[in-house]
Design an enzyme around this catalytic site. Structure first.
Site, PDB file in Angstrom:
ATOM      1  N   GLN A   1       0.443  54.962 -17.647  1.00  0.00           N
ATOM      2  CA  GLN A   1       0.087  53.549 -17.768  1.00  0.00           C
ATOM      3  C   GLN A   1       0.963  52.926 -18.850  1.00  0.00           C
ATOM      4  O   GLN A   1       0.709  53.070 -20.033  1.00  0.00           O
ATOM      5  CB  GLN A   1      -1.393  53.411 -18.111  1.00  0.00           C
ATOM      6  CG  GLN A   1      -2.329  54.134 -17.139  1.00  0.00           C
ATOM      7  CD  GLN A   1      -2.361  53.487 -15.774  1.00  0.00           C
ATOM      8  OE1 GLN A   1      -2.860  52.367 -15.606  1.00  0.00           O
ATOM      9  NE2 GLN A   1      -1.848  54.189 -14.766  1.00  0.00           N
TER      10      GLN A   1
ATOM     11  N   ARG B   1      -4.991  48.815 -20.436  1.00  0.00           N
ATOM     12  CA  ARG B   1      -3.654  48.240 -20.283  1.00  0.00           C
ATOM     13  C   ARG B   1      -3.174  48.425 -18.849  1.00  0.00           C
ATOM     14  O   ARG B   1      -3.674  49.273 -18.106  1.00  0.00           O
ATOM     15  CB  ARG B   1      -2.679  48.876 -21.261  1.00  0.00           C
ATOM     16  CG  ARG B   1      -2.363  50.333 -21.043  1.00  0.00           C
ATOM     17  CD  ARG B   1      -1.271  50.751 -22.042  1.00  0.00           C
ATOM     18  NE  ARG B   1      -0.952  52.160 -21.949  1.00  0.00           N
ATOM     19  CZ  ARG B   1      -1.485  53.098 -22.720  1.00  0.00           C
ATOM     20  NH1 ARG B   1      -2.391  52.766 -23.621  1.00  0.00           N
ATOM     21  NH2 ARG B   1      -1.120  54.360 -22.590  1.00  0.00           N
TER      22      ARG B   1
ATOM     23  N   ALA C   1     -10.508  46.727 -15.985  1.00  0.00           N
ATOM     24  CA  ALA C   1      -9.546  47.763 -15.612  1.00  0.00           C
ATOM     25  C   ALA C   1      -8.106  47.260 -15.681  1.00  0.00           C
ATOM     26  O   ALA C   1      -7.838  46.084 -15.968  1.00  0.00           O
ATOM     27  CB  ALA C   1      -9.879  48.271 -14.216  1.00  0.00           C
ATOM     28  N   HIS C   2      -7.192  48.177 -15.382  1.00  0.00           N
ATOM     29  CA  HIS C   2      -5.759  47.874 -15.535  1.00  0.00           C
ATOM     30  C   HIS C   2      -5.287  46.780 -14.575  1.00  0.00           C
ATOM     31  O   HIS C   2      -5.716  46.687 -13.439  1.00  0.00           O
ATOM     32  CB  HIS C   2      -4.898  49.138 -15.383  1.00  0.00           C
ATOM     33  CG  HIS C   2      -5.059  49.854 -14.079  1.00  0.00           C
ATOM     34  ND1 HIS C   2      -4.456  51.051 -13.823  1.00  0.00           N
ATOM     35  CD2 HIS C   2      -5.749  49.556 -12.951  1.00  0.00           C
ATOM     36  CE1 HIS C   2      -4.759  51.454 -12.601  1.00  0.00           C
ATOM     37  NE2 HIS C   2      -5.536  50.564 -12.058  1.00  0.00           N
ATOM     38  N   ASN C   3      -4.423  45.925 -15.120  1.00  0.00           N
ATOM     39  CA  ASN C   3      -3.766  44.840 -14.390  1.00  0.00           C
ATOM     40  C   ASN C   3      -4.718  43.752 -13.903  1.00  0.00           C
ATOM     41  O   ASN C   3      -4.350  42.923 -13.076  1.00  0.00           O
ATOM     42  CB  ASN C   3      -2.954  45.379 -13.215  1.00  0.00           C
ATOM     43  CG  ASN C   3      -1.792  46.238 -13.665  1.00  0.00           C
ATOM     44  OD1 ASN C   3      -1.862  47.464 -13.572  1.00  0.00           O
ATOM     45  ND2 ASN C   3      -0.746  45.625 -14.191  1.00  0.00           N
TER      46      ASN C   3
END
Length: 342
Positions: free
Chosen positions: A194, A214, A235-237
């Site tokens: 990540q 991230r 969560a990511h993005n």
């Protein structure tokens, strides 16, 4: 201590009664003492406030009183928030770096910032004017904190995080931890690195024990003015728009995108890669499994437009009575449950 007239001027309201009266404190009606200011936003609360010991009441412009000094304002709830800030201002922490803090040589900390004990500030970190790290904070390499940022104790900021101005992050929150990314390889889950970051824009407030992952490649983004309650997982993005409200125990899966002024009520869940438009409201414990257009109000699991969900709930509530009626119909006409005739 301010007078009623001074407070009215600060709140852009008007005084009805003795404007020279000094007000010493702000208190709810049931606990108010002589010299206190209280507030009322509806008839029930106003009646309680009039019978209280308080000296003055903040109220909407429609109210009148022969018992109390009134500070009449266009919106009592907004005035209440402003008055609390007047009576209970944020503590001012002295500028400087505590001797028990560890600051990397390449970091730049504004001289007006406050760095509390047991803080760790990584390489090339930038911390802006009047920002506060209260204690036990970790700020990873290459992170940027703007002006008037307030990190409560034990907030952890992972590397390359970007935080704007006037951001408050409460105790125990983790910003920039690894996104949950794995791929099945030969029967084992191989970790996907990540390598993105988190970007938090101005005027955001994040509650306690929140986790913001991230991005896998690009950033996870929290828009300007958004307020996030305790115990939320982002969560990511994920991209959250401006002035959203995200209530406790909400979970937002990877790459979901929220528009502006979205409200996610408590324990709602949003599936990955979904898009929620502007001014969308999702009810408590709802599970969003499809995109939602602008202005939608959705409830249930799986979530659906609120009118459809409410009709289904009403139908379920009527089901026991309907079954009784069907059973009585079958008894009267000698019908079997399989549709035949006895």
């Amino acid at each position: 201590m301010p007078t009623a007239s001074e407070i009215a001027k600060y709140l852009q309201g008007e005084v009805v009664g003795d404007g020279h009266a000094v007000l010493n404190n702000f208190a709810p009606a049931e606990r108010a003492q002589p010299g206190d200011l209280t507030f009322a936003e509806n008839e029930v609360f106003f009646a309680r406030a009039e019978e209280s010991a308080a000296t003055a009441i903040i109220a909407d412009q429609r109210f009148n009183s022969t018992k109390k000094i009134l500070i009449r304002v266009p919106n009592a709830r907004i005035a209440f928030a402003k008055a609390l800030a007047l009576f209970f201002p944020e503590p001012v922490r002295p500028a400087g770096i505590h001797p028990l803090a560890a600051v990397a040589p390449s970091a730049h900390v504004d001289p007006t910032a406050h760095i509390g004990p047991h803080c760790t500030i990584g390489e090339r970190v930038q911390i802006g004017a009047r920002s506060v790290l209260q204690g036990g904070n970790s700020v990873g390499d290459d992170s940027k904190l703007g002006e008037d940022v307030n990190l409560f104790p034990n907030v952890t900021i992972y590397p390359r995080t970007e935080i704007g101005n006037h951001v408050r992050i409460h105790a125990g929150t983790v910003i920039g931890s690894d996104g949950y990314g794995y791929v099945l390889d030969g029967g084992v889950h191989r970790k996907i690195p990540q390598i993105g970051n988190v970007i938090i824009h101005d005027d955001v407030e994040i509650g306690a024990n929140v986790t913001v992952d991230r991005g896998a490649l690009g950033p996870t983004i929290i828009g300007k003015g958004t307020k996030i309650d305790n115990l939320v997982q982002i969560a990511h993005n994920v991209q959250i728009g401006e002035h959203c409200l995200v209530i406790a125990q909400v979970g937002i899966a990877g790459s979901a995108k929220l528009g502006n002024h979205v409200v996610l009520a408590g324990q709602a869940g949003v599936g990955g890669h979904l898009k929620l438009g502007n001014q969308v409201t999702v009810g408590a414990q709802s599970g969003v499994m499809t995109d939602i257009p602008d202005g939608g109000k959705w409830l249930g699991a799986p979530a659906q437009p609120d009118r459809e969900f409410k009709r289904q709930v009403i139908a379920i509530q009527r089901l026991p009575d309907l079954l009784k009626r069907v059973a009585e119909f079958e008894r009267q006409f000698g019908l079997k449950k399989d549709g035949g005739v006895e």
